[in-house]
Design a protein around this motif. Sequence first.
Motif, PDB file in Angstrom:
ATOM      1  N   THR A   1      -7.296  40.077 -40.776  1.00  0.00           N
ATOM      2  CA  THR A   1      -8.690  40.201 -40.875  1.00  0.00           C
ATOM      3  C   THR A   1      -9.241  41.238 -39.822  1.00  0.00           C
ATOM      4  N   ALA A   2     -10.167  42.079 -40.130  1.00  0.00           N
ATOM      5  CA  ALA A   2     -10.972  43.005 -39.313  1.00  0.00           C
ATOM      6  C   ALA A   2     -12.517  42.598 -39.237  1.00  0.00           C
ATOM      7  N   THR A   3     -12.982  41.870 -38.409  1.00  0.00           N
ATOM      8  CA  THR A   3     -14.518  41.544 -38.301  1.00  0.00           C
ATOM      9  C   THR A   3     -15.403  42.313 -37.642  1.00  0.00           C
ATOM     10  N   TYR A   4     -16.391  42.853 -38.179  1.00  0.00           N
ATOM     11  CA  TYR A   4     -17.399  43.525 -37.656  1.00  0.00           C
ATOM     12  C   TYR A   4     -18.750  42.607 -37.551  1.00  0.00           C
ATOM     13  N   GLU A   5     -19.063  42.401 -36.389  1.00  0.00           N
ATOM     14  CA  GLU A   5     -20.259  41.482 -36.133  1.00  0.00           C
ATOM     15  C   GLU A   5     -21.331  42.341 -35.446  1.00  0.00           C
ATOM     16  N   PRO A   6     -22.568  42.721 -36.239  1.00  0.00           N
ATOM     17  CA  PRO A   6     -23.303  43.446 -35.830  1.00  0.00           C
ATOM     18  C   PRO A   6     -24.271  42.761 -34.435  1.00  0.00           C
ATOM     19  N   ARG A   7     -24.572  43.582 -33.566  1.00  0.00           N
ATOM     20  CA  ARG A   7     -25.289  43.120 -32.379  1.00  0.00           C
ATOM     21  C   ARG A   7     -26.473  42.231 -32.816  1.00  0.00           C
ATOM     22  N   ASP A   8     -27.228  43.046 -33.617  1.00  0.00           N
ATOM     23  CA  ASP A   8     -28.724  42.321 -34.280  1.00  0.00           C
ATOM     24  C   ASP A   8     -28.370  41.904 -35.429  1.00  0.00           C
ATOM     25  N   THR A   9     -28.757  40.398 -35.712  1.00  0.00           N
ATOM     26  CA  THR A   9     -28.098  39.774 -36.981  1.00  0.00           C
ATOM     27  C   THR A   9     -28.642  40.214 -38.075  1.00  0.00           C
ATOM     28  N   ASN A  10     -29.953  40.963 -38.182  1.00  0.00           N
ATOM     29  CA  ASN A  10     -30.311  41.392 -39.427  1.00  0.00           C
ATOM     30  C   ASN A  10     -30.328  42.777 -39.736  1.00  0.00           C
ATOM     31  N   SER A  11     -29.233  43.481 -38.877  1.00  0.00           N
ATOM     32  CA  SER A  11     -29.280  45.025 -39.033  1.00  0.00           C
ATOM     33  C   SER A  11     -28.495  45.515 -40.250  1.00  0.00           C
ATOM     34  N   LEU A  12     -27.712  44.796 -40.677  1.00  0.00           N
ATOM     35  CA  LEU A  12     -27.207  45.114 -42.047  1.00  0.00           C
ATOM     36  C   LEU A  12     -28.224  44.764 -43.262  1.00  0.00           C
TER      37      LEU A  12
ATOM     38  N   HIS B   1       0.732  49.347 -39.858  1.00  0.00           N
ATOM     39  CA  HIS B   1       0.450  47.809 -39.111  1.00  0.00           C
ATOM     40  C   HIS B   1      -1.013  47.677 -38.835  1.00  0.00           C
ATOM     41  N   ARG B   2      -1.924  48.538 -39.120  1.00  0.00           N
ATOM     42  CA  ARG B   2      -3.343  48.243 -38.616  1.00  0.00           C
ATOM     43  C   ARG B   2      -4.284  48.448 -39.819  1.00  0.00           C
ATOM     44  N   ILE B   3      -5.356  47.441 -39.713  1.00  0.00           N
ATOM     45  CA  ILE B   3      -6.435  47.794 -40.437  1.00  0.00           C
ATOM     46  C   ILE B   3      -7.610  48.141 -39.680  1.00  0.00           C
ATOM     47  N   SER B   4      -8.794  48.579 -40.146  1.00  0.00           N
ATOM     48  CA  SER B   4      -9.810  48.936 -39.392  1.00  0.00           C
ATOM     49  C   SER B   4     -11.046  48.981 -40.286  1.00  0.00           C
ATOM     50  N   LEU B   5     -12.317  48.509 -39.703  1.00  0.00           N
ATOM     51  CA  LEU B   5     -13.545  48.883 -40.385  1.00  0.00           C
ATOM     52  C   LEU B   5     -14.321  49.663 -39.484  1.00  0.00           C
ATOM     53  N   ILE B   6     -14.961  50.404 -40.123  1.00  0.00           N
ATOM     54  CA  ILE B   6     -16.052  51.502 -39.442  1.00  0.00           C
ATOM     55  C   ILE B   6     -17.415  51.222 -40.351  1.00  0.00           C
ATOM     56  N   ILE B   7     -18.385  50.815 -39.572  1.00  0.00           N
ATOM     57  CA  ILE B   7     -19.470  50.345 -40.120  1.00  0.00           C
ATOM     58  C   ILE B   7     -20.482  51.236 -39.187  1.00  0.00           C
ATOM     59  N   ASP B   8     -21.349  52.127 -40.174  1.00  0.00           N
ATOM     60  CA  ASP B   8     -22.166  53.054 -39.335  1.00  0.00           C
ATOM     61  C   ASP B   8     -21.663  53.749 -37.954  1.00  0.00           C
ATOM     62  N   GLY B   9     -20.455  54.121 -37.955  1.00  0.00           N
ATOM     63  CA  GLY B   9     -19.763  54.756 -36.912  1.00  0.00           C
ATOM     64  C   GLY B   9     -19.198  53.725 -35.891  1.00  0.00           C
TER      65      GLY B   9
ATOM     66  N   TRP C   1     -29.743  52.332 -46.215  1.00  0.00           N
ATOM     67  CA  TRP C   1     -28.149  52.414 -46.430  1.00  0.00           C
ATOM     68  C   TRP C   1     -27.361  52.417 -45.180  1.00  0.00           C
ATOM     69  N   HIS C   2     -26.049  51.787 -45.534  1.00  0.00           N
ATOM     70  CA  HIS C   2     -25.122  51.628 -44.338  1.00  0.00           C
ATOM     71  C   HIS C   2     -23.717  52.145 -44.925  1.00  0.00           C
ATOM     72  N   LYS C   3     -22.967  52.910 -44.169  1.00  0.00           N
ATOM     73  CA  LYS C   3     -21.708  53.427 -44.383  1.00  0.00           C
ATOM     74  C   LYS C   3     -20.763  52.320 -44.124  1.00  0.00           C
ATOM     75  N   LEU C   4     -19.894  52.012 -44.928  1.00  0.00           N
ATOM     76  CA  LEU C   4     -18.819  51.105 -44.570  1.00  0.00           C
ATOM     77  C   LEU C   4     -17.510  51.855 -45.105  1.00  0.00           C
ATOM     78  N   GLN C   5     -16.700  51.889 -44.191  1.00  0.00           N
ATOM     79  CA  GLN C   5     -15.157  52.511 -44.442  1.00  0.00           C
ATOM     80  C   GLN C   5     -14.167  51.333 -43.978  1.00  0.00           C
ATOM     81  N   ALA C   6     -13.315  50.896 -45.122  1.00  0.00           N
ATOM     82  CA  ALA C   6     -12.187  49.946 -44.620  1.00  0.00           C
ATOM     83  C   ALA C   6     -10.948  50.670 -44.700  1.00  0.00           C
ATOM     84  N   ASN C   7      -9.963  50.717 -43.695  1.00  0.00           N
ATOM     85  CA  ASN C   7      -8.770  51.327 -43.995  1.00  0.00           C
ATOM     86  C   ASN C   7      -7.589  50.650 -43.597  1.00  0.00           C
ATOM     87  N   LYS C   8      -6.496  50.884 -44.227  1.00  0.00           N
ATOM     88  CA  LYS C   8      -5.148  50.106 -43.945  1.00  0.00           C
ATOM     89  C   LYS C   8      -4.168  51.263 -43.809  1.00  0.00           C
ATOM     90  N   SER C   9      -3.568  51.233 -42.742  1.00  0.00           N
ATOM     91  CA  SER C   9      -2.566  52.368 -42.509  1.00  0.00           C
ATOM     92  C   SER C   9      -1.326  51.669 -41.709  1.00  0.00           C
TER      93      SER C   9
END
Length: 128
Positions: free
Chosen positions: A14-25, A40-48, A30-38
């Motif tokens: 699991t890759a977990t994105y925990e925003p600094r501000d509870t309600n920021s999402l 041996h690694r998975i990654s999440l990119i949320i708003d950069g 609109w927010h940009k979410l990118q989930a990658n599997k390459s």
Amino acid sequence: QVLFHVNNGAGRITATYEPRDTNSLCDGKWHKLQANKSKHRISLIIDGNLVQTDNPYIQSTSADTNNPIYVGGYPADVKQNCLTSKNSFHGCLRNLKLTKGQQAEFFDFSRAFDLRGVFPHSCPGAEH
């Protein structure tokens, strides 16, 4: 919080994105979410913002599936072993793109095989 789970048969990672501000999402924007599997690694990119996790199961490098893609939730009769929530997504989605290598495929939600509680091309209260 956004969770990206992957299980290629060896075990879930699991890759977990925990925003600094509870309600920021949940701010009506609109927010940009990118989930990658390459390999041996998975990654999440949320708003950069990048979060990545290495797969301890080194023999598990593929991302193959013969199953349909469910967006926002899944039907009650479908067995799944990766999600941690049975609650469907409540919100707005647009511009879904799946990429494998150099091939990208864009999806129009109005052309989905099965729509449940979905109103394509509309999102009440979202900024454009």
